[in-house]
Design an enzyme around this catalytic site. Structure first.
Site, PDB file in Angstrom:
ATOM      1  CG  ASN A 179      -1.809  -1.045   1.129  1.00  0.00           C
ATOM      2  OD1 ASN A 179      -2.366  -1.498   0.276  1.00  0.00           O
ATOM      3  ND2 ASN A 179      -2.213  -1.646   2.365  1.00  0.00           N
TER       4      ASN A 179
ATOM      5  CG  HIS B  72     -10.912  -2.641   7.046  1.00  0.00           C
ATOM      6  ND1 HIS B  72     -10.358  -2.927   8.215  1.00  0.00           N
ATOM      7  CD2 HIS B  72      -9.960  -3.008   6.171  1.00  0.00           C
ATOM      8  CE1 HIS B  72      -9.234  -3.399   8.292  1.00  0.00           C
ATOM      9  NE2 HIS B  72      -8.854  -3.625   6.935  1.00  0.00           N
TER      10      HIS B  72
ATOM     11  CD  GLU C 144     -13.576   0.911   3.454  1.00  0.00           C
ATOM     12  OE1 GLU C 144     -12.752   0.895   2.719  1.00  0.00           O
ATOM     13  OE2 GLU C 144     -13.661  -0.484   4.132  1.00  0.00           O
TER      14      GLU C 144
ATOM     15  CB  SER D 239      -9.227  -1.824   1.464  1.00  0.00           C
ATOM     16  OG  SER D 239     -10.000  -2.378   1.898  1.00  0.00           O
TER      17      SER D 239
ATOM     18  CG  ASP E 203     -11.688   4.070   6.862  1.00  0.00           C
ATOM     19  OD1 ASP E 203     -10.735   4.450   6.293  1.00  0.00           O
ATOM     20  OD2 ASP E 203     -11.517   2.969   7.575  1.00  0.00           O
TER      21      ASP E 203
ATOM     22  CG  HIS F  20      -7.120   1.652   1.078  1.00  0.00           C
ATOM     23  ND1 HIS F  20      -6.039   1.011   0.943  1.00  0.00           N
ATOM     24  CD2 HIS F  20      -7.586   1.426   2.231  1.00  0.00           C
ATOM     25  CE1 HIS F  20      -5.819   0.132   1.745  1.00  0.00           C
ATOM     26  NE2 HIS F  20      -6.961  -0.017   2.603  1.00  0.00           N
TER      27      HIS F  20
ATOM     28  CE  LYS G 159      -4.520   0.787   4.479  1.00  0.00           C
ATOM     29  NZ  LYS G 159      -4.188   0.971   5.945  1.00  0.00           N
TER      30      LYS G 159
END
Length: 365
Positions: free
Chosen positions: A36, A124, A168, A172, A198, A201, A232
């Site tokens: 990542n 997640h 998110e 992810s 979130d 990523h 990440k």
């Protein structure tokens, strides 16, 4: 008890779902498409030396030696949180030891038995665990299906004192994005609802200066909780929440993962701050990463163009076989299996880095 462990491990092996921690292969000359490290900061040796020299020059402690509420050395955490506060107008930042600590701690603090949590089906595991710890009622809406979310909010929301909507910004395992504008519009239909995004990523990659998708949204003020991580694109460790001042103070008093964990080393907090300062000026790397995403989409035959792209196989054993096939071509792409993804969606997860100069041709068959 030992026999039951053995039986469970045997069953996982037969299903193709037995996991093992891989050997160190960082020096084998492989092209790593499972990391990542989206901006390539983790592979920047000159920057790494600078960070280490900074830590030595300033004699930064390598251990906090106490929880954040008890630790003597606070300066580096304060500097990091102040920097983050400048990236998110009208908000204060609070750091956590990891994205897992952030999601479990924040959600279990904000929600309780009187709360309805409406979460995207693909959020997640740390988010799910946070909801479980909160003891809130959870209903998961179909992935990126906002009509379904609106229906659930209309039919169930009235029965609860509060509602928490969670998604998110970049998913992810799938690499696709949430529609934050639409989520905010739906949130506005229910007085008192909170919107939680979130950005694990997305932070460092998406939005102006890499500050994430929420900042890029015209509904930025409607996003009540923004979570980002440092492990990440920032190539450090830890995570943060950007929230209103009173929410930050509430979390300091209620987030158990913050209160009852030894804080990250101050040296790591400094590492994160310096990495963020560098990240803000890496528009060229973000543009290159976008170009790599387009090249990968062409090879995989999809239209995602994202720095994360799945190749859905649907069978665990087959995913392992294809991973080994790519390894023989000098490309590391690890298989993703149940329970990380739902049964029948086992896959290879391609994860790109701006440190890659060009994407080689590869075959999957």
């Amino acid at each position: 008890m030992k026999e039951s462990f053995a039986t469970a491990l045997s069953a996982l092996s037969q299903q193709g779902n037995l996991r093992r921690i891989p050997e160190d292969n960082a020096s084998e000359g492989l092209l790593d498409l499972s990391s990542n490290d989206y901006l390539g900061l983790g592979q920047d040796r000159a920057f790494r030396r600078y960070l280490l020299e900074y830590a030595l020059e300033h004699e930064l402690p390598v251990s906090a030696s106490a929880s954040r509420l008890l630790a003597a050395h606070q300066e580096e955490f304060t500097r990091l949180e102040r920097l983050l506060g400048t990236l998110y107008p009208g908000r204060n930042a609070l750091t956590f030891n990891s994205g897992y600590h952030a999601n479990t701690g924040i959600i279990s603090a904000l929600a309780d038995r009187s709360t309805l949590v409406l979460a995207d089906r693909l959020v997640h595991a740390s988010i799910i665990d946070g909801i479980v710890l909160s003891r809130a009622q959870m209903v998961r809406f179909r992935h990126n299906d906002y009509a379904h979310l609106r229906e659930l909010l209309d039919t169930k929301g009235k029965d609860f004192a509060s509602v928490l909507i969670i998604a998110e910004s970049v998913y992810s395992m799938d690499g696709d994005k949430a529609d934050i504008d639409e989520l905010a519009r739906i949130k506005r239909t229910h007085p008192g609802a909170l919107l939680y995004i979130d950005e694990a990523h997305a932070f460092g990659v998406e939005g102006p200066q890499g500050r994430g998708c929420a900042v890029a949204s015209s509904y930025y003020q409607d996003v009540d909780v923004i979570v980002g991580t440092f492990g990440k694109a920032i190539a450090s460790a830890g995570a943060f929440a950007a929230v209103a001042h009173e929410v930050r103070e509430y979390l300091v008093n209620r987030a158990r993962s913050l209160i009852f964990s030894t804080a990250l080393p101050p040296a790591v907090a400094a590492w994160s701050r310096l990495s963020i300062e560098k990240m803000l000026g890496m528009d060229a790397e973000r543009e290159h990463l976008c170009q790599l995403g387009q090249e990968l989409s062409a090879q995989l035959g999809n239209s995602l163009g994202s720095h994360i792209q799945p190749y859905i196989v649907g069978d665990a054993q087959r995913a392992v076989e294809l991973s080994q096939q790519l390894l023989s071509q000098g490309i590391k792409v690890l298989p993703i299996r149940t329970p990380t993804v739902p049964p029948g969606t086992e896959r290879l997860r391609f994860s790109l880095s701006a440190a890659i100069s060009h994407l080689p041709r590869f075959t999957i068959n």
